[in-house]
Design a protein around this motif. Sequence first.
Motif, mmCIF file in Angstrom:
data_model
loop_
_atom_site.group_PDB
_atom_site.id
_atom_site.type_symbol
_atom_site.label_atom_id
_atom_site.label_comp_id
_atom_site.label_asym_id
_atom_site.label_seq_id
_atom_site.Cartn_x
_atom_site.Cartn_y
_atom_site.Cartn_z
ATOM 1 N N HIS A 58 -2.086 -5.407 -12.350
ATOM 2 C CA HIS A 58 -2.609 -4.165 -11.778
ATOM 3 C C HIS A 58 -1.666 -3.721 -10.656
ATOM 4 O O HIS A 58 -1.920 -3.997 -9.481
ATOM 5 N N PRO A 59 -0.573 -3.040 -10.982
ATOM 6 C CA PRO A 59 0.444 -2.698 -9.971
ATOM 7 C C PRO A 59 -0.093 -1.919 -8.780
ATOM 8 O O PRO A 59 0.452 -2.017 -7.677
ATOM 9 N N SER A 70 -12.227 1.089 -7.836
ATOM 10 C CA SER A 70 -11.798 1.693 -9.098
ATOM 11 C C SER A 70 -12.219 0.820 -10.262
ATOM 12 O O SER A 70 -12.680 -0.309 -10.081
ATOM 13 N N SER A 71 -12.037 1.333 -11.469
ATOM 14 C CA SER A 71 -12.431 0.608 -12.673
ATOM 15 C C SER A 71 -11.345 -0.324 -13.184
ATOM 16 O O SER A 71 -11.554 -1.076 -14.122
ATOM 17 N N LYS A 93 -4.055 -0.546 -3.220
ATOM 18 C CA LYS A 93 -4.628 0.656 -2.614
ATOM 19 C C LYS A 93 -6.073 0.890 -3.030
ATOM 20 O O LYS A 93 -6.758 1.735 -2.459
ATOM 21 N N GLU A 94 -6.548 0.135 -4.029
ATOM 22 C CA GLU A 94 -7.942 0.277 -4.467
ATOM 23 C C GLU A 94 -8.866 -0.720 -3.779
ATOM 24 O O GLU A 94 -10.081 -0.603 -3.837
ATOM 25 N N ILE A 95 -8.301 -1.740 -3.138
ATOM 26 C CA ILE A 95 -9.107 -2.786 -2.500
ATOM 27 C C ILE A 95 -9.560 -2.337 -1.123
ATOM 28 O O ILE A 95 -8.770 -1.828 -0.324
ATOM 29 N N ALA A 115 0.846 -1.200 0.000
ATOM 30 C CA ALA A 115 0.000 0.000 0.000
ATOM 31 C C ALA A 115 0.876 1.242 0.000
ATOM 32 O O ALA A 115 1.970 1.257 0.540
ATOM 33 N N CYS A 116 0.350 2.307 -0.624
ATOM 34 C CA CYS A 116 1.140 3.539 -0.726
ATOM 35 C C CYS A 116 1.327 4.192 0.636
ATOM 36 O O CYS A 116 2.314 4.874 0.885
#
Length: 527
Positions: free
Chosen positions: A452-453, A373-374, A457-459, A20-21
């Motif tokens: 999907h690098p 996110s998409s 962070k989108e999960i 995660a970022c």
Amino acid sequence: MRQSLQAAVGTTLLTPAFNACTSEHIITGKVIGPNAALGHRLRDMKFESPTQSKSTDVLIVGGGVAALSAARVLKQNNVSFHLLELGTEAGGNSVAGKNHVTAYPWGAHYLPLPNHNDPELIAFLKEAGVIIGEANGLPVFQDYYLCFDPKERLYINNFWQDSLLPHEGISLAEREEIDRFTTLMHEYKIMKGRDGKDAFTIPIAMSSQDDVFLALDKISMHTFLIQHDFHSEALHWYVDYCCADDFGATSRDVSAWAGIHYFASRKGRAANASDDTLLTWPEGNNFLVKKLQAYCQDEIETNALVYGITIKDDGVEVLFFDAKENRTVSYHARQVILATPQYINNRIFPQGKTVSQSFQYAPWMIANITIGSSLSERKGEQIAWDNVIFGSQSLGYVNASHQYVGIATAEKVLTYYYPLTGSDTTSERRRAYERGYDDWKEIILKDLSKAHPNIAKEITNIDIWIWGHGMIRPAPGLIWGQEIREVAASVDQKIFKAHSDLSGISIFEEAFYQGHQAAKLCLKHRP
């Protein structure tokens, strides 16, 4: 270790995202799944004497697709019956879940267009509103149930290509080999035996019995590929992917007959769709399960562990543990439809034919992943229904939100499939349960980050389901061997078998077929 996994069921785990970022990003989730602890009581067989007795005309043991298919036939013929299911709901590996975004499958998630030689399945699909008419002699399917475009894509050589058959960034020699393979599979698809039957079809029982075809069941699919001079790495990966998709195993552990069947047996056609179109729903095949349950909802009893079946002069005695009431019950039935897998039947029906180690069941991990996110890495790129990563042990993910019309939302649920394809299913099963939530989460994120690098962070949530015995593996010699016929035979015209493992392949069509065939035999031999 297995007990520790079961202790995690229903418990929310808050853990940092992989890569995660920021350290503030949190992924919630839990491990859920079938009630293994209740099922494992069959090992000890420590049950009190029955405190209650019941009776019925026909008792169905099991609650998967085969059991529900049998129940449909009995209901249509006005036969009194009752159904006992171990889990908290019926459906077998076609159960589903739901969150604030969408419904999603916990197992089987699509149905190919049905073959014309499967009239019982076609009749059911009409009853379910999936087939809504006919045109030019072909069925018309409800448009909303036909998989929308884009259907599938493959991430290979840092690029998303259309279709799952590798073609981007591979050599000309590999492309030519793949073309030769697809041509050969098409030849098998249209081939017929001397008996006039299709070499490969669904249901399997309607396939040709020519020795030249049945001999393919005695060798592995991998051996078949080598014998036919197929050596392309891309092709071998693709065939392994397809074997894992339907069988939970690689081509080395699947018979060549079963492997070819995957490519050559599906011949359904539609008036309003191409032949390769699939039927699917956000909740997967649970949509069909609910339609089947409509025939028998009042007759289903869940949390019921059957632990003993004995043939009597006047019928069959079935003993089960009622987990809701914490008591044992004796059921008397004139006839029983045993719609449970054979490794269970070995324990609960010792009078029957027990099976050998040739009956192997593949363990699976399935995760439903909520994202915000998409997942579009490049401008104009669109997520497909089925999304696969070349070279991965996983089968990638299905977009559970794909079939929704007119809903533009960034949030989605991705259903991620991970079969444990090692040759030793016992070790693989143990490994599946020994891994904790964090272990599985790391595997998932590491795999998906290849394509999907920034996905971590989108999960927002990952829920995980372990299937210890997800499906039968059609090992060489199983499908057309003598043992499977002996096991499938009815007993004293009182006990009738119904499960997809009696076909050797765990797909909806075979479970449905086994169910209605067992019910019809039951009706034929009613006392």
